[in-house]
Scaffold this active site. Sequence first.
Site, PDB file in Angstrom:
ATOM      1  N   ASP A   1      12.694   3.633  -7.129  1.00  0.00           N
ATOM      2  CA  ASP A   1      12.320   5.046  -7.231  1.00  0.00           C
ATOM      3  C   ASP A   1      13.471   6.052  -7.252  1.00  0.00           C
ATOM      4  OD1 ASP A   1      10.152   3.508  -6.726  1.00  0.00           O
ATOM      5  OD2 ASP A   1       9.386   4.689  -5.077  1.00  0.00           O
TER       6      ASP A   1
ATOM      7  N   GLU B   1      10.996  -3.919   4.752  1.00  0.00           N
ATOM      8  CA  GLU B   1      10.983  -3.504   3.346  1.00  0.00           C
ATOM      9  C   GLU B   1      12.394  -3.615   2.746  1.00  0.00           C
ATOM     10  OE1 GLU B   1       9.490   0.460   2.939  1.00  0.00           O
ATOM     11  OE2 GLU B   1       9.298   0.345   0.757  1.00  0.00           O
TER      12      GLU B   1
HETATM   13  C1  9WN Z   1       5.928   4.582  -5.215  1.00  0.00           C
HETATM   14  C2  9WN Z   1       5.075  -0.470  -2.875  1.00  0.00           C
HETATM   15  C3  9WN Z   1       6.074   0.357  -3.677  1.00  0.00           C
HETATM   16  C4  9WN Z   1       7.051  -0.538  -4.473  1.00  0.00           C
HETATM   17  C5  9WN Z   1       8.192   0.263  -5.082  1.00  0.00           C
HETATM   18  C6  9WN Z   1       8.850   1.061  -3.961  1.00  0.00           C
HETATM   19  C7  9WN Z   1       7.823   1.980  -3.291  1.00  0.00           C
HETATM   20  C8  9WN Z   1       6.261   3.828  -3.930  1.00  0.00           C
HETATM   21  C9  9WN Z   1       6.547   4.810  -2.820  1.00  0.00           C
HETATM   22  O1  9WN Z   1       6.773   1.196  -2.765  1.00  0.00           O
HETATM   23  O2  9WN Z   1       7.359   2.940  -4.233  1.00  0.00           O
HETATM   24  O3  9WN Z   1       5.477   3.677  -6.185  1.00  0.00           O
HETATM   25  O4  9WN Z   1       5.611   5.485  -2.394  1.00  0.00           O
HETATM   26  O5  9WN Z   1       7.706   4.934  -2.398  1.00  0.00           O
HETATM   27  O6  9WN Z   1       9.931   1.781  -4.439  1.00  0.00           O
HETATM   28  O7  9WN Z   1       9.118  -0.604  -5.687  1.00  0.00           O
HETATM   29  O8  9WN Z   1       6.367  -1.182  -5.502  1.00  0.00           O
HETATM   30  O9  9WN Z   1       5.750  -1.436  -2.106  1.00  0.00           O
END
Ligand code: 9WN
Length: 452
Positions: free
Chosen positions: A171, A406
């Site tokens: 992100d 994470e």
């Molecule tokens: C937005 C769920 C997701 C991962 C992504 C990570 C994070 C989301 C957020 O979480 O993104 O999609 O709200 O930060 O960057 O890679 O799929 O684990």
Amino acid sequence: MRTTTALREQACQVLEANWTGRFTKPAPRLYPHQWSWDAAFIALGWMHEDQERAQQELRHLFRAQWKHGLVPHIVFDRRARGYFPGPGVWETHRSPDAPARIATSGIVQPPVHATAAWAIYQQARDRSAARAFLEELFPKLAAWHDYLFRERDYYGEGLVYIRHPWESGMDNAPLWDGIAQRMHLNPGDRPRYRRVDTTLVAEADRPTSAEYDRYLYLVRLFAEAGYDEARIREACPFLVQDVLFNTLLCRAEQDLAEIAAELGEDSEPFRQRACRVAEAVNRKLWDDRRALYFDYDLVLDRPIWVRMAACFTPLFAGIPDGLQAARLVSHLEASGFFNWDGSCYSVPSYDPNGLGFSPVRYWRGPVWININWLLIEGLARYGYTEHAAHLCRTVRLLVERNGFYEYYHPYTGEGHGSEQFSWTAALVMDLLARRPEWMQWGVRSTRRRAVA
Ligand code: 9WN
């Protein structure tokens, strides 16, 4: 030190705790819905423990596929609360292609699904159930990839573009800083919203508000364009040919070709598309002077010279030739991304010497297990087994000492973001099952010392 069995059981408990009965949440509170590439990584863990759940994970995701093939990055769970931005922000009803009864987002994530489906089939104990699963998924996977080539490779280059930082899965990577700076938001452009993420985990770990303003600005642009790809293409300030996304698509096409052949279908079109992507990645994204793959900004028509761990992942899809691979590995060792001496848990998401590196902030430095898993498989594919084994041991050390987080601080190993993170657990389960000798605690590198 824990036994391999104990570690595997703990990993499995994480998945069990995040299992909703229909799909697996990425994390207990921070991510209460289903995410697209998470589902694929999670299935790679479940397949060693419970074939039915691995299959169910992908089935649940593809039930929310849009009519024109798009697989949404989030499938919202009506029973869950506490995530922003929710369905009201995405307004996907503005698109004639969105599913009528299932709430989803309107962007995508990297296409790891065919790779996961093929792996599930190969591991399956119940062969007939796995075959029925493959038959069911095959046309959906093909439609998903067709959507990407039709709508995102508009100029027919063999490379697809992403149109939002979240589509990369990384992100707030420094990759997007230049584009974010170009997105001047007037007061009226700044959406009003309240974030939930920073109430659940440390604010210092997450993207900044300025970054969120831009994420939401783009979402509003997509909704106002009715999710029409031609209109979005015209107006969107963020159009990037991303190394990781195209690498995973290339590998997914190779795996879809395997699936097609297994089902007695014509595999040639998928093989040809995989080759086209590989050629295009080498032609347009490879920088021979710097010996690295770089993303390409289609709006400014120039490369994005930002060194991420993801820049090395074309190894995963067999894209580089032997010489390019050797140069990539030398670069990895010389750059601070990879340390035999234990001075850093390899491989951090962003160049430790790069401008704006942070050991704790999301995709700006911390170690992510999925990127390391891709590098382990990529290094192994080219015969760099000592490097791959070294990464396996650091992954094991991180989770044994700190739990299934994470992401991790590359110097202290401390866990950040959400605890009990599903893909960390799932990919550790996969490595323990398929790479047991490399995951052995105390097995010394034949070359130099592992992280101690
Ligand atoms: C937005 C769920 C997701 C991962 C992504 C990570 C994070 C989301 C957020 O979480 O993104 O999609 O709200 O930060 O960057 O890679 O799929 O684990």
